[in-house]
Design an enzyme around this catalytic site. Sequence first.
Site, mmCIF file in Angstrom:
data_model
loop_
_atom_site.group_PDB
_atom_site.id
_atom_site.type_symbol
_atom_site.label_atom_id
_atom_site.label_comp_id
_atom_site.label_asym_id
_atom_site.label_seq_id
_atom_site.Cartn_x
_atom_site.Cartn_y
_atom_site.Cartn_z
ATOM 1 C CG HIS A 1 6.716 16.584 -16.686
ATOM 2 N ND1 HIS A 1 7.064 17.418 -15.653
ATOM 3 C CD2 HIS A 1 5.702 17.216 -17.339
ATOM 4 C CE1 HIS A 1 6.306 18.504 -15.676
ATOM 5 N NE2 HIS A 1 5.475 18.407 -16.688
ATOM 6 C CG ASP B 1 8.218 18.312 -8.767
ATOM 7 O OD1 ASP B 1 9.406 18.210 -9.124
ATOM 8 O OD2 ASP B 1 7.347 18.865 -9.469
ATOM 9 C CG HIS C 1 9.563 13.931 -8.467
ATOM 10 N ND1 HIS C 1 8.885 13.647 -9.628
ATOM 11 C CD2 HIS C 1 10.214 15.102 -8.692
ATOM 12 C CE1 HIS C 1 9.114 14.600 -10.517
ATOM 13 N NE2 HIS C 1 9.919 15.503 -9.972
ATOM 14 C CG HIS D 1 13.716 18.847 -9.316
ATOM 15 N ND1 HIS D 1 14.046 18.590 -10.628
ATOM 16 C CD2 HIS D 1 12.398 18.528 -9.188
ATOM 17 C CE1 HIS D 1 12.972 18.152 -11.279
ATOM 18 N NE2 HIS D 1 11.954 18.102 -10.422
ATOM 19 C CE LYS E 1 10.280 13.302 -14.854
ATOM 20 N NZ LYS E 1 10.505 14.356 -13.876
ATOM 21 C CG HIS F 1 4.932 15.997 -11.004
ATOM 22 N ND1 HIS F 1 4.401 15.817 -12.245
ATOM 23 C CD2 HIS F 1 6.226 16.328 -11.192
ATOM 24 C CE1 HIS F 1 5.337 16.050 -13.147
ATOM 25 N NE2 HIS F 1 6.447 16.351 -12.539
HETATM 26 O O1 DOR Z 1 7.533 22.953 -11.293
HETATM 27 C C1 DOR Z 1 8.398 22.199 -11.702
HETATM 28 N N1 DOR Z 1 9.698 22.437 -11.469
HETATM 29 N N2 DOR Z 1 8.024 21.153 -12.426
HETATM 30 C C2 DOR Z 1 8.926 20.370 -13.029
HETATM 31 O O2 DOR Z 1 8.528 19.461 -13.698
HETATM 32 C C3 DOR Z 1 10.367 20.680 -12.958
HETATM 33 C C4 DOR Z 1 10.687 21.451 -11.768
HETATM 34 C C5 DOR Z 1 12.062 22.072 -11.801
HETATM 35 O O3 DOR Z 1 13.021 21.389 -12.154
HETATM 36 O O4 DOR Z 1 12.178 23.239 -11.450
HETATM 37 ZN ZN ZN Z 2 10.107 17.367 -10.843
#
Ligand code: DOR
Ligand code: ZN
Length: 345
Positions: free
Chosen positions: A136, A247, A13, A15, A99, A174
């Site tokens: 999520h 995450d 997971h 980003h 997702k 998460h």
């Molecule tokens: O804290 C988070 N940031 N939770 C998420 O679900 C998305 C993520 C983000 O993309 O910044």
């Molecule tokens: Zn995330």
Amino acid sequence: MKTLTITRPDDLHLHVRNGAVLKMVIPHTARQFARAIIMPNLKPPVTNVAQALAYRDEILQAVPDGLDFTPLMTLYLTGSTPVTEIKKAAESEHIHAIKLYPAGATTNSDSGVADIKAVYPLFEAMEKHDLPLLIHGEVTDEQCDIFDRERLFIDTHLTAIADNFPALRVVVEHVTTKEAVQFVQSTGANIAATITPQHLLFNRNALLAGGIRPHYYCLPILKREVHRLALVAAATGGSPKFFLGTDSAPHLTSLKENSCGCAGCYSAHAALPLYAEAFERAGALDKLEGFASFYGADFYRLPRNAGTVTLEKTEWLVPASYGEGELTITPLKANESLSWQIRQV
Ligand code: DOR
Ligand code: ZN
């Protein structure tokens, strides 16, 4: 020196954004992980196979020479995703999951799903084509207390999804509560969960006690100690239903240290050292390899990685920030020391 060598792990997971931020963060992940499940909540979101393949190319361009890193792509589900796109995704060797963001639940989720029952035909297609659904798991009802949003999502949506699609592979992303841990434990092998380093290491006091600390603000939000303890027990318990997903979610420092700060902790710079710290504190370093390197790959039906990564027990100071000028990211544990580090190769 104390060392720990494990099979190369995967981050299930992650980003990484795009553009200049992508170039800054990819080397951190690629130093530690062989592969990562890439979240599709860009602006605009990655909603179809063509966009995901273009995004994959952009990520591969950012991998430093000499490092071998494979992005595992996902699509962002919307209320208007065509069923045919699910089949197309399942047929692509590069797309590994879909997702689901409930609309408004988190960063860049505005195009997410407003009515979860209305996308059941898409879940049916995922079940049929054996494409995992990543969730999520928070309700978006503004009346619902932010600390209760995950717990409520289980009763409102997750139980029904599990009952209606018994063969659908689902990752509850998460997880942050003892209730989510119990839900995952009570279901079949087709339902698993990722756990972040921040939810293993910190409770909500890190965010709110003695001053507000925006770099500990993420969604789902940090919870009480009783929940953190349940997560540590789940992660270190040797169950293949719980695996590593950082995450890691980079936001510019200026957008975190803000009167309305963005949600997301940046942890890619030290992901494995952070998990090692949590596992060592629980007296369970021997369980780290399964959690980090085996169970996620097995769930996604990917071969386990060849090669190893070595952690050394040598204290180091996490930098105050990465990048420069406007393009600055403040990492988790900035200006603090960590006891494990990755051996440079
Ligand atoms: O804290 C988070 N940031 N939770 C998420 O679900 C998305 C993520 C983000 O993309 O910044
Ligand atoms: Zn995330």
